[in-house]
Write an enzyme that holds these catalytic residues in place. Sequence first.
Site, PDB file in Angstrom:
ATOM      1  N   VAL A  74       0.815  -1.231   0.000  1.00 30.27           N
ATOM      2  CA  VAL A  74       0.000   0.000   0.000  1.00 30.27           C
ATOM      3  C   VAL A  74       0.842   1.273   0.000  1.00 30.27           C
ATOM      4  CG1 VAL A  74      -2.165  -0.816   1.041  1.00 30.27           C
ATOM      5  CG2 VAL A  74      -0.308  -0.038   2.533  1.00 30.27           C
TER       6      VAL A  74
ATOM      7  N   SER B  16      -8.295   3.690  14.334  1.00 22.55           N
ATOM      8  CA  SER B  16      -8.143   2.972  15.604  1.00 22.55           C
ATOM      9  C   SER B  16      -8.510   3.893  16.759  1.00 22.55           C
ATOM     10  CB  SER B  16      -6.683   2.538  15.762  1.00 22.55           C
ATOM     11  OG  SER B  16      -6.425   2.110  17.080  1.00 22.55           O
TER      12      SER B  16
ATOM     13  N   TYR C  51       1.824   5.248  15.622  1.00 21.51           N
ATOM     14  CA  TYR C  51       0.537   4.633  15.252  1.00 21.51           C
ATOM     15  C   TYR C  51      -0.623   5.601  15.522  1.00 21.51           C
ATOM     16  CZ  TYR C  51      -3.000   0.865  15.076  1.00 21.51           C
ATOM     17  OH  TYR C  51      -4.084   0.076  14.768  1.00 21.51           O
TER      18      TYR C  51
HETATM   19  P1  NAP Z   1      -3.245  -8.011  10.732  1.00 16.64           P
HETATM   20  O1  NAP Z   1      -3.966  -9.213  11.267  1.00 16.64           O
HETATM   21  O2  NAP Z   1      -1.818  -7.807  11.096  1.00 16.64           O
HETATM   22  O3  NAP Z   1      -3.421  -8.005   9.132  1.00 16.64           O
HETATM   23  C1  NAP Z   1      -2.902  -6.936   8.400  1.00 16.64           C
HETATM   24  C2  NAP Z   1      -3.180  -7.103   6.922  1.00 16.64           C
HETATM   25  O4  NAP Z   1      -2.631  -5.952   6.264  1.00 16.64           O
HETATM   26  C3  NAP Z   1      -2.482  -8.317   6.316  1.00 16.64           C
HETATM   27  O5  NAP Z   1      -3.307  -8.844   5.298  1.00 16.64           O
HETATM   28  C4  NAP Z   1      -1.218  -7.732   5.718  1.00 16.64           C
HETATM   29  O6  NAP Z   1      -0.696  -8.449   4.596  1.00 16.64           O
HETATM   30  C5  NAP Z   1      -1.700  -6.379   5.270  1.00 16.64           C
HETATM   31  N1  NAP Z   1      -0.616  -5.392   5.152  1.00 16.64           N
HETATM   32  C6  NAP Z   1       0.258  -4.982   6.098  1.00 16.64           C
HETATM   33  N2  NAP Z   1       1.121  -4.087   5.580  1.00 16.64           N
HETATM   34  C7  NAP Z   1       0.795  -3.956   4.268  1.00 16.64           C
HETATM   35  C8  NAP Z   1       1.325  -3.214   3.191  1.00 16.64           C
HETATM   36  N3  NAP Z   1       2.387  -2.412   3.320  1.00 16.64           N
HETATM   37  N4  NAP Z   1       0.735  -3.324   1.981  1.00 16.64           N
HETATM   38  C9  NAP Z   1      -0.344  -4.146   1.798  1.00 16.64           C
HETATM   39  N5  NAP Z   1      -0.884  -4.868   2.786  1.00 16.64           N
HETATM   40  C10 NAP Z   1      -0.321  -4.781   3.996  1.00 16.64           C
HETATM   41  O7  NAP Z   1      -3.968  -6.667  11.198  1.00 16.64           O
HETATM   42  P2  NAP Z   1      -5.461  -6.408  11.762  1.00 16.64           P
HETATM   43  O8  NAP Z   1      -5.418  -6.530  13.228  1.00 16.64           O
HETATM   44  O9  NAP Z   1      -6.431  -7.179  10.981  1.00 16.64           O
HETATM   45  O10 NAP Z   1      -5.588  -4.841  11.426  1.00 16.64           O
HETATM   46  C11 NAP Z   1      -6.279  -4.372  10.272  1.00 16.64           C
HETATM   47  C12 NAP Z   1      -6.475  -2.866  10.427  1.00 16.64           C
HETATM   48  O11 NAP Z   1      -7.218  -2.617  11.628  1.00 16.64           O
HETATM   49  C13 NAP Z   1      -5.175  -2.082  10.575  1.00 16.64           C
HETATM   50  O12 NAP Z   1      -5.293  -0.843   9.917  1.00 16.64           O
HETATM   51  C14 NAP Z   1      -5.061  -1.867  12.064  1.00 16.64           C
HETATM   52  O13 NAP Z   1      -4.293  -0.742  12.371  1.00 16.64           O
HETATM   53  C15 NAP Z   1      -6.515  -1.683  12.424  1.00 16.64           C
HETATM   54  N6  NAP Z   1      -6.822  -1.926  13.835  1.00 16.64           N
HETATM   55  C16 NAP Z   1      -6.641  -3.165  14.391  1.00 16.64           C
HETATM   56  C17 NAP Z   1      -6.956  -3.359  15.733  1.00 16.64           C
HETATM   57  C18 NAP Z   1      -6.800  -4.688  16.421  1.00 16.64           C
HETATM   58  O14 NAP Z   1      -7.012  -4.748  17.646  1.00 16.64           O
HETATM   59  N7  NAP Z   1      -6.468  -5.763  15.726  1.00 16.64           N
HETATM   60  C19 NAP Z   1      -7.433  -2.282  16.492  1.00 16.64           C
HETATM   61  C20 NAP Z   1      -7.607  -1.043  15.891  1.00 16.64           C
HETATM   62  C21 NAP Z   1      -7.299  -0.887  14.558  1.00 16.64           C
HETATM   63  P3  NAP Z   1       0.065  -9.887   4.783  1.00 16.64           P
HETATM   64  O15 NAP Z   1      -1.012 -10.872   5.184  1.00 16.64           O
HETATM   65  O16 NAP Z   1       0.639 -10.169   3.437  1.00 16.64           O
HETATM   66  O17 NAP Z   1       1.082  -9.693   5.855  1.00 16.64           O
END
Ligand code: NAP
Length: 238
Positions: A57, A134, A147
């Site tokens: 991205v 977030s 972040y």
């Molecule tokens: P995750 O399980 O770590 O998954 C992240 C996804 O993003 C993966 O598919 C990863 O690809 C992809 N990704 C990471 N860097 C990238 C890049 N440079 N280009 C393209 N794709 C990329 O994360 P998640 O917890 O689902 O989080 C998703 C979103 O929710 C994020 O924006 C995060 O900040 C937000 N969020 C999460 C939480 C939480 O508690 N989990 C809370 C608040 C906000 P790969 O599979 O190839 O690695």
Amino acid sequence: MKVALVTGGGRGIGRAIVEEFHGAGYKVAFTYSSNDDAANAVVEHCGPDVMAIKADVRDFARAGQVVAETIAKFGPITALINNAGIKKDLPLMKMDADSWRDVVDTNLNGTFNYSRNAVSGMLRTGGAILNVTSVSGVIGMAGQTNYSASKAGVIGFTKALAKEIARFGVRVNAIAPGFIDTDMTSAIDEATRKKLYSQIPSGQPGSAADVAKLVLYLASDEAKYVTGQIWNIDGGLT
Ligand code: NAP
């Protein structure tokens, strides 16, 4: 025809969004950065109306190619979900410039890269942009200056863009999850995680599916008068 483009759809919240939109009859393209196995598993699970594209991205020109590829395969994009995100937590006094840049480049610049490339097409058809921010960007979290700043940036971007393009029938909203069970949160050590979870009024983390259902609602006509808002989904945390 409903077509969604989801960034970071191979795992976690992004995967749940892909599956939720697919279940609602959308054709869905999603990006991921490196985990081919996870991305292939999503396509195998959903079938031919879901397409995976390996694309960082942070790369603006590549975002243009992804948008073009999605339109060529499925038709005009009616929902763009900027979800890909990373965290690299450190107290500011230990924060190196790379950790700052990587997080801002992925979370904030990634949101710009895809919105900028998709927006002109969406202005012609109408639709919705959903940005995953977030609670860290809403209230600030110690140890997450990079972040929190990137996610607060996404909130400002959402509000400004919503005002810019509302008259073209494109709505822009942000979703601010609290603690959601994904690989991102399971990477936190057990003791810290327990302490963080004890602060959630509802007593437990949310699921990726909880977030995906809110995103689908915001993309739908049910939410046709909703734009420029930040939707906390956090079990009462904030
Ligand atoms: P995750 O399980 O770590 O998954 C992240 C996804 O993003 C993966 O598919 C990863 O690809 C992809 N990704 C990471 N860097 C990238 C890049 N440079 N280009 C393209 N794709 C990329 O994360 P998640 O917890 O689902 O989080 C998703 C979103 O929710 C994020 O924006 C995060 O900040 C937000 N969020 C999460 C939480 C939480 O508690 N989990 C809370 C608040 C906000 P790969 O599979 O190839 O690695």
